[in-house]
Design a protein around this motif. Structure first.
Motif, PDB file in Angstrom:
ATOM      1  N   ALA A 170      21.630  14.148  71.680  1.00 39.39           N
ATOM      2  CA  ALA A 170      21.872  14.714  70.353  1.00 39.39           C
ATOM      3  C   ALA A 170      22.105  13.637  69.295  1.00 39.39           C
ATOM      4  O   ALA A 170      21.630  13.746  68.159  1.00 39.39           O
ATOM      5  N   SER A 171      22.844  12.576  69.635  1.00 42.16           N
ATOM      6  CA  SER A 171      23.164  11.546  68.640  1.00 42.16           C
ATOM      7  C   SER A 171      21.912  10.844  68.129  1.00 42.16           C
ATOM      8  O   SER A 171      21.817  10.511  66.942  1.00 42.16           O
ATOM      9  N   ASN A 172      20.938  10.613  69.019  1.00 43.47           N
ATOM     10  CA  ASN A 172      19.677   9.986  68.588  1.00 43.47           C
ATOM     11  C   ASN A 172      18.897  10.907  67.655  1.00 43.47           C
ATOM     12  O   ASN A 172      18.291  10.458  66.677  1.00 43.47           O
ATOM     13  N   TRP A 173      18.894  12.202  67.976  1.00 40.80           N
ATOM     14  CA  TRP A 173      18.217  13.159  67.095  1.00 40.80           C
ATOM     15  C   TRP A 173      18.868  13.176  65.718  1.00 40.80           C
ATOM     16  O   TRP A 173      18.178  13.190  64.680  1.00 40.80           O
ATOM     17  N   ILE A 174      20.202  13.196  65.695  1.00 39.75           N
ATOM     18  CA  ILE A 174      20.916  13.251  64.415  1.00 39.75           C
ATOM     19  C   ILE A 174      20.625  12.011  63.581  1.00 39.75           C
ATOM     20  O   ILE A 174      20.421  12.094  62.358  1.00 39.75           O
ATOM     21  N   GLU A 175      20.588  10.861  64.220  1.00 44.37           N
ATOM     22  CA  GLU A 175      20.297   9.616  63.496  1.00 44.37           C
ATOM     23  C   GLU A 175      18.912   9.675  62.861  1.00 44.37           C
ATOM     24  O   GLU A 175      18.717   9.288  61.703  1.00 44.37           O
ATOM     25  N   LEU A 176      17.959  10.188  63.604  1.00 38.22           N
ATOM     26  CA  LEU A 176      16.590  10.303  63.101  1.00 38.22           C
ATOM     27  C   LEU A 176      16.521  11.282  61.923  1.00 38.22           C
ATOM     28  O   LEU A 176      15.910  11.001  60.883  1.00 38.22           O
ATOM     29  N   ILE A 177      17.187  12.442  62.083  1.00 34.63           N
ATOM     30  CA  ILE A 177      17.169  13.461  61.024  1.00 34.63           C
ATOM     31  C   ILE A 177      17.839  12.930  59.768  1.00 34.63           C
ATOM     32  O   ILE A 177      17.351  13.155  58.644  1.00 34.63           O
ATOM     33  N   ASP A 178      18.949  12.197  59.915  1.00 33.83           N
ATOM     34  CA  ASP A 178      19.645  11.651  58.746  1.00 33.83           C
ATOM     35  C   ASP A 178      18.739  10.734  57.931  1.00 33.83           C
ATOM     36  O   ASP A 178      18.727  10.776  56.692  1.00 33.83           O
ATOM     37  N   LEU A 179      17.958   9.905  58.608  1.00 31.72           N
ATOM     38  CA  LEU A 179      17.094   8.963  57.899  1.00 31.72           C
ATOM     39  C   LEU A 179      15.930   9.673  57.215  1.00 31.72           C
ATOM     40  O   LEU A 179      15.540   9.306  56.105  1.00 31.72           O
ATOM     41  N   VAL A 180      15.374  10.684  57.874  1.00 29.48           N
ATOM     42  CA  VAL A 180      14.285  11.429  57.238  1.00 29.48           C
ATOM     43  C   VAL A 180      14.817  12.213  56.041  1.00 29.48           C
ATOM     44  O   VAL A 180      14.168  12.285  54.988  1.00 29.48           O
ATOM     45  N   TYR A 181      16.005  12.777  56.194  1.00 31.99           N
ATOM     46  CA  TYR A 181      16.642  13.489  55.072  1.00 31.99           C
ATOM     47  C   TYR A 181      16.862  12.539  53.896  1.00 31.99           C
ATOM     48  O   TYR A 181      16.640  12.898  52.731  1.00 31.99           O
ATOM     49  N   ALA A 182      17.286  11.311  54.199  1.00 30.93           N
ATOM     50  CA  ALA A 182      17.486  10.321  53.140  1.00 30.93           C
ATOM     51  C   ALA A 182      16.176   9.983  52.442  1.00 30.93           C
ATOM     52  O   ALA A 182      16.142   9.756  51.225  1.00 30.93           O
ATOM     53  N   SER A 183      15.073   9.975  53.193  1.00 32.66           N
ATOM     54  CA  SER A 183      13.765   9.713  52.586  1.00 32.66           C
ATOM     55  C   SER A 183      13.362  10.814  51.621  1.00 32.66           C
ATOM     56  O   SER A 183      12.694  10.578  50.622  1.00 32.66           O
ATOM     57  N   VAL A 184      13.798  12.046  51.927  1.00 27.35           N
ATOM     58  CA  VAL A 184      13.486  13.169  51.041  1.00 27.35           C
ATOM     59  C   VAL A 184      14.322  13.112  49.775  1.00 27.35           C
ATOM     60  O   VAL A 184      13.817  13.334  48.665  1.00 27.35           O
ATOM     61  N   THR A 185      15.604  12.829  49.911  1.00 30.94           N
ATOM     62  CA  THR A 185      16.524  12.952  48.777  1.00 30.94           C
ATOM     63  C   THR A 185      16.662  11.683  47.948  1.00 30.94           C
ATOM     64  O   THR A 185      17.233  11.734  46.853  1.00 30.94           O
ATOM     65  N   SER A 186      16.149  10.554  48.439  1.00 33.01           N
ATOM     66  CA  SER A 186      16.277   9.307  47.685  1.00 33.01           C
ATOM     67  C   SER A 186      15.495   9.386  46.372  1.00 33.01           C
ATOM     68  O   SER A 186      14.292   9.666  46.372  1.00 33.01           O
ATOM     69  N   PRO A 187      16.147   9.127  45.234  1.00 33.04           N
ATOM     70  CA  PRO A 187      15.429   9.168  43.958  1.00 33.04           C
ATOM     71  C   PRO A 187      14.463   8.007  43.785  1.00 33.04           C
ATOM     72  O   PRO A 187      13.633   8.011  42.867  1.00 33.04           O
ATOM     73  N   MET A 188      14.559   6.996  44.645  1.00 34.38           N
ATOM     74  CA  MET A 188      13.721   5.804  44.515  1.00 34.38           C
ATOM     75  C   MET A 188      12.376   5.948  45.211  1.00 34.38           C
ATOM     76  O   MET A 188      11.449   5.191  44.920  1.00 34.38           O
ATOM     77  N   ASN A 189      12.247   6.881  46.146  1.00 29.76           N
ATOM     78  CA  ASN A 189      11.008   6.993  46.923  1.00 29.76           C
ATOM     79  C   ASN A 189       9.880   7.586  46.107  1.00 29.76           C
ATOM     80  O   ASN A 189      10.091   8.462  45.272  1.00 29.76           O
ATOM     81  N   LYS A 190       8.674   7.132  46.399  1.00 29.41           N
ATOM     82  CA  LYS A 190       7.487   7.652  45.718  1.00 29.41           C
ATOM     83  C   LYS A 190       7.132   9.040  46.254  1.00 29.41           C
ATOM     84  O   LYS A 190       7.534   9.420  47.362  1.00 29.41           O
ATOM     85  N   PRO A 191       6.358   9.807  45.494  1.00 21.52           N
ATOM     86  CA  PRO A 191       5.995  11.165  45.936  1.00 21.52           C
ATOM     87  C   PRO A 191       5.329  11.213  47.305  1.00 21.52           C
ATOM     88  O   PRO A 191       5.581  12.130  48.080  1.00 21.52           O
ATOM     89  N   ILE A 192       4.484  10.222  47.632  1.00 18.77           N
ATOM     90  CA  ILE A 192       3.778  10.272  48.919  1.00 18.77           C
ATOM     91  C   ILE A 192       4.754  10.197  50.083  1.00 18.77           C
ATOM     92  O   ILE A 192       4.579  10.858  51.114  1.00 18.77           O
ATOM     93  N   VAL A 193       5.842   9.416  49.913  1.00 16.41           N
ATOM     94  CA  VAL A 193       6.852   9.330  50.970  1.00 16.41           C
ATOM     95  C   VAL A 193       7.576  10.659  51.097  1.00 16.41           C
ATOM     96  O   VAL A 193       7.817  11.169  52.199  1.00 16.41           O
ATOM     97  N   LYS A 194       7.926  11.257  49.966  1.00 15.29           N
ATOM     98  CA  LYS A 194       8.639  12.533  49.997  1.00 15.29           C
ATOM     99  C   LYS A 194       7.772  13.635  50.588  1.00 15.29           C
ATOM    100  O   LYS A 194       8.276  14.505  51.318  1.00 15.29           O
ATOM    101  N   GLN A 195       6.474  13.616  50.283  1.00 13.42           N
ATOM    102  CA  GLN A 195       5.570  14.619  50.861  1.00 13.42           C
ATOM    103  C   GLN A 195       5.635  14.591  52.376  1.00 13.42           C
ATOM    104  O   GLN A 195       5.832  15.617  53.031  1.00 13.42           O
ATOM    105  N   LYS A 196       5.450  13.405  52.933  1.00 15.75           N
ATOM    106  CA  LYS A 196       5.444  13.286  54.394  1.00 15.75           C
ATOM    107  C   LYS A 196       6.825  13.575  54.981  1.00 15.75           C
ATOM    108  O   LYS A 196       6.951  14.226  56.021  1.00 15.75           O
ATOM    109  N   ALA A 197       7.866  13.095  54.288  1.00 13.23           N
ATOM    110  CA  ALA A 197       9.228  13.280  54.803  1.00 13.23           C
ATOM    111  C   ALA A 197       9.624  14.751  54.804  1.00 13.23           C
ATOM    112  O   ALA A 197      10.329  15.210  55.710  1.00 13.23           O
ATOM    113  N   LEU A 198       9.191  15.515  53.808  1.00 11.47           N
ATOM    114  CA  LEU A 198       9.505  16.953  53.769  1.00 11.47           C
ATOM    115  C   LEU A 198       8.904  17.668  54.966  1.00 11.47           C
ATOM    116  O   LEU A 198       9.542  18.536  55.584  1.00 11.47           O
ATOM    117  N   LEU A 199       7.669  17.341  55.307  1.00  8.47           N
ATOM    118  CA  LEU A 199       7.021  17.979  56.451  1.00  8.47           C
ATOM    119  C   LEU A 199       7.690  17.565  57.762  1.00  8.47           C
ATOM    120  O   LEU A 199       7.886  18.389  58.663  1.00  8.47           O
TER     121      LEU A 199
END
Length: 951
Positions: free
Chosen positions: A160-189
């Motif tokens: 579970a801890s490895n899954w949570i770590e992975l999800i946290d980073l992908v969530y950060a890729s979605v919510t980061s205001p610095m990321n470009k749209p292409i990163v957010k597109q892939k991260a949302l999926l």
């Protein structure tokens, strides 16, 4: 890579499969030696060999390439983008190939954990990289490899801890205001895939859904918006009441695209702006209305949306109908307009569309039904079914329109595509009403012998349901059903098209209606002589024989006095069918013959029946053998058939329940019969309880102030200030919140993205004591101030535990803020004073309530105050709340003060009387006694008053 190209050419030039396989094994041995030689391979060489392995995999030799996984992981460590990219592709393929080679040992969940274990450190490293292209490679692998249905990760799982770590980073890729749209597109999926595997993560992190909704609201990139819709639909299945807050943003976006044509040029499809996005957003809004609770009650209704959003959605739908009715050039434009039309039709009925809008939609769909394209015909029919089944419109069922369109539907029953035929049948079923049922049922009966084999069972069920649902003439119903049975319910191999429910239902109705029994016998006999519309076979329908066996055996004696239907004729018809039917039907016929024998012991067919019983005692079938033996004993051992008569005594009436035919239907039923089902949710997840949100600190002071006063400050901090004013009108309350930007003074910032995330009522879902309606939403960006208005309707006596929660989110100075504020919806807010003659009148009414309702009308509680009170202070408080204050005739230093008023609710009004009496000399301990004309109301009122005093 020339070596790769040459290898592919050599394989393609192979004379046969054996030569190709030989070349592949030689190349694999060569690659294996290169990897095992210990010599250092450069990036180009490693890429070449990995590509050869991938090609070998593609051409169908997956079992030969497992050894390349280690070298593929080496490519992930490369700083060269092309090598890292190929490494991710190869790792994704070879890790999945590991599943195939170990399939007997792996469950899907085991396989996902295996992939995570092998790739975890590489994924974490690349997700944390500052290179967005590297981020995208890791995110894309996550989306590709971690998608599975019916698999749930739990907190108790070892990984579970490895899954949570992975999800946290992908969530950060979605919510980061610095990321470009292409990163957010892939991260949302990717995030959508991960959260469906591990939904507890988002349920525990209460701010995640609001943050994600904020990202979606603020995104201006259409590609990002398209990628958000799958995640939105998943979040909707988890917390519909919260996700509802995105609807105003979605409605504004749809309005700008469809009505105002605001769309980047890159997202135009020929002449249509962003049709994919429009369709997805319309479907999301429809899904919001389809989510239901455990009692099948919709969680989101039109009443829970603000009027502006409703108006925008209605204009979008109307514009879609307008566009579909216009002539457009080119197939691509027509297809995109049709796609939007179909989805707009599905949504229109939830928006209480006017009859004019429904008519326009119906006409647009009828035009598409005549299309030469099979898909268009199918989708147009499907949209018409949704429009008719979900709305109260009778446009398609009106006499004029029905006469015009019936030939079209009948023609479509003979369409070359069976899916279109099924949809045409469903549409006829859906539009059928009390005026058109005879026409539709007769058309379907005539069509039945010519229908496709795959459709006959469904067709028979629909005919039966329509006949039972609308028929007012029982003879017409039975005649129609018997005609259906006689058309031939079996295929050449004996498979039945018509289920047992149809003939069993006929039997139930005939048994329960004495006046029908004689006429039904005549109809059955005539149909057994001349089957209805049976051109395919001379053999009688077995379902008709079953009904005949039952009905003639039970009631055939009622038509014995007519030559054409006498018992001899009946026997010959049944006996003639005996050896042509299945064993189960033969068993029924044996029972019928026993009834004939007992009722007509002198008939010439009796010896033939006895012989049949004797012959069948040797049957290989145990049921036939047992019945024949028992019936033979009953018919030969007793001359007066006393025991046999007891065995065949008349059946009692059936206890008629809901027709079993209805449970067989798999299509939308006509209006007002059922609600649509909710979205499919992830399995085995502990769902959040109602109001599982944590209240914001310092919420209580504003809550208590609203209990006491009708205007004041509701909440305030350094960034935001909320004031309120309550306007009363009988049992209706209008709460006007003014939201002010404190941040402009403290940090010089504007509040952005202000959203009413949720307005959660904690009242009962089935019979709520109050209802809420958002009349005006706040503006998203607040430089100075904005307004939120909520209408409250008090339906019953509200309890303190039922008070609603206002949930707001906003951003200020780069920070995300989430407020959960409870506010009171107290029945005391509806209290109005009543004028009394004086204290004596008060005491008289006080006694009346006490005598009439006894203990149920009274509640007594003790109030311990933090500060002493005198009579004037208590009087002012009672007056402010809404009481008329009554003073005793003799004033003293002791507190003895009363109040009287009327509580107003939608269901009823209640007379309310209260008394305050001091228990000590300084006025800090009071006894509160409340009496009310409504049973149980006094307790709720008394506790609310205690909250006002003590809080």
């Amino acid at each position: 890579m020339k070596g790769l190209q040459q290898f592919i050419v050599e394989l393609r030039n192979s004379k046969d499969q054996e030569e190709e396989y030989k070349k592949i094994t030689q190349e694999i041995n060569n690659i294996h030696q290169k990897f095992q030689s210990g010599t250092s391979l450069n990036g180009y060489q490693r890429k070449k060999y990995i590509c050869k392995l991938l090609y070998i995999y593609i051409v169908g030799n997956s079992e030969l390439i497992d050894f390349g996984l280690k070298e593929s992981f080496e490519l992930l460590n490369s700083s060269v983008f092309s090598e890292k990219k190929l490494g991710y592709l190869a790792v994704s393929i070879l890790l999945n190939n590991h599943k195939n080679s170990k399939q007997s040992l792996f469950t899907v969940k085991d396989h996902l954990n295996y992939i995570l274990d092998e790739a975890h450190e590489y994924l974490i490293r690349d997700l944390q990289s500052r290179d967005e292209e590297v981020n995208c490679l890791a995110i894309q692998m996550i989306a590709n490899c971690f998608t599975a249905s019916n698999v749930i990760i739990y907190d108790s799982d070892p990984n579970a801890s490895n899954w949570i770590e992975l999800i946290d980073l992908v969530y950060a890729s979605v919510t980061s205001p610095m990321n470009k749209p292409i990163v957010k597109q892939k991260a949302l999926l990717a995030l959508n895939s991960l959260l469906q595997l591990y939904p507890e993560v988002i349920l525990k992190n209460v701010n995640w859904i609001p943050r994600l909704l904020k990202v979606i609201e603020e995104s201006k990139d259409f590609g990002v918006l398209i990628s958000t819709v799958p995640l939105l639909n998943f979040l909707l299945s988890l917390k519909a009441e919260v996700v509802k807050s995105i609807i105003p943003s979605v409605s504004r976006r749809l309005y700008s695209i469809v009505v105002e044509n605001e769309c980047p040029q890159d997202y135009y499809y020929y002449d249509t702006p962003a049709p994919w996005l429009v369709v997805k957003l319309l479907r999301f809004v429809e899904n919001c209305f389809l989510v239901v609770d455990g009692n099948n009650v919709p969680k989101i209704t039109l009443e829970k949306l603000d009027q502006n959003s409703i108006n925008e959605l209605r204009q979008v739908v109307f514009k879609a109908f307008q566009n579909a009715s216009k002539h457009v050039k080119g197939l691509p434009n027509r297809n995109s307009q049709s796609a939007i039309l179909f989805q707009a039709v599905s949504l229109a009925v939830f928006l209480d569309a006017s009859s004019e809008v429904i008519m326009r939609a119906s006409n647009a769909l009828l035009m598409l039904i005549n299309s030469n394209e099979t898909n268009t015909r199918y989708l147009a029919l499907d949209a018409l079914i949704k429009l008719t089944s979900r709305s109260n419109s009778t446009y398609l069922s009106t006499k004029e329109k029905f006469t015009e369109t019936l030939p079209i539907y009948v023609k479509l029953l003979n369409d070359r595509d069976i899916s279109v035929k099924r949809k045409a049948l469903d549409l006829l079923y859906t539009i059928c009403n009390s005026e058109s049922y005879t026409i539709i049922v007769n058309e379907l009966l005539n069509y039945f012998p010519h229908a496709d084999m795959q459709m006959k069972q469904e067709l028979a069920i629909k005919i039966a349901v329509l006949a039972e649902q609308f028929a007012t003439d029982s003879i017409w119903y039975v005649t129609t059903m018997l005609k259906l049975l006689s058309t031939g319910g079996e295929s050449s191999n004996g498979v039945g098209f018509i289920g047992s429910e149809v003939w069993e239902r006929i039997v139930q109705i005939v048994v329960n209606n004495d006046t029908m029994q004689k006429q039904t016998c005549k109809i059955i006999i005539n149909l057994m002589k001349r089957p209805f519309n049976n051109h395919q076979s001379t053999q009688l329908s077995e379902n008709l024989v079953k009904v005949a066996a039952f009905i003639l055996g039970e009631y055939g004696d009622q038509v014995n006095d007519i030559a054409e239907t006498n018992i001899q004729v009946q026997y010959k018809l049944l006996y003639g069918a005996y050896f042509t039917v299945s064993l189960s039907t033969r068993a029924m016929l044996l029972t019928s013959f026993l009834k004939f024998l007992v009722k007509f012991p002198e008939s010439e067919f009796v010896p033939e029946i006895v012989d049949l019983f004797e012959i069948e005692t040797q049957s290989m079938d145990l049921e036939i053998q047992t019945r024949a033996f028992e019936y033979l004993k009953l018919s030969t051992n007793n001359s007066d058939f006393a025991l046999a008569k007891a065995v065949i005594r008349s059946l009692p009436a059936f206890n008629q329940q809901e027709s079993p035919l209805l449970s067989r239907l798999g299509i939308p039923t006509p209006p007002n019969l059922t609600r649509s089902k909710s979205l499919v949710m992830a399995q085995n997840i502990k769902r959040p309880e109602k109001s599982d949100m944590t209240l914001t600190s310092n919420w209580y002071s504003g809550y208590h102030r609203m209990l006491n006063f009708d205007a004041g400050i509701f909440f305030e901090n350094q960034l935001i200030k909320i004031t309120y004013r309550i306007v009363k009108s009988n049992f209706n309350l209008a709460i006007k919140f003014i939201i002010l930007n404190n941040a402009s003074k403290t940090v010089g910032e504007t509040i952005t993205g202000l959203t009413l995330l949720n307005l959660e009522s904690l009242a009962s879902d089935t019979e709520p004591n109050y209802t809420l309606h958002t009349k005006q939403l706040p503006e998203s960006n607040v430089v100075d101030k904005t307004q939120l208005e909520i209408d409250v309707k008090i339906r019953g006596i509200t309890e303190l535990k039922e008070n609603p929660i206002l949930s707001l989110t906003f951003k200020c100075g780069g920070s995300f803020n989430h407020l959960n504020l409870k506010f009171p919806v107290s029945v005391l807010k509806t209290l109005t004073p009543t004028a009394l003659v004086g204290y004596e009148e008060f005491e008289r009414r006080w006694s009346q309530i006490g005598n009439h309702l006894k203990a149920d009308g009274e509640y007594i509680t003790t109030i311990h105050l933090n500060h002493r009170q005198d009579e004037s202070q208590i009087s002012r408080l009672l007056t402010r709340v809404g009481f008329a204050v009554v003073q005793p005739p003799v004033l003293s230093n002791a507190i003895d003060i009363s109040g009287v008023g009327i509580l107003h609710t939608q269901k009823s009004n209640y007379g309310l009387l209260v008394k305050f009496i001091n228990l000590d000399e300084i006025g800090k301990d009071l006894r509160l006694v409340a009496r009310c004309t409504g049973g149980g109301v006094a307790e709720i009122v008394a506790l609310t008053l205690k909250e006002i005093f003590v809080g």
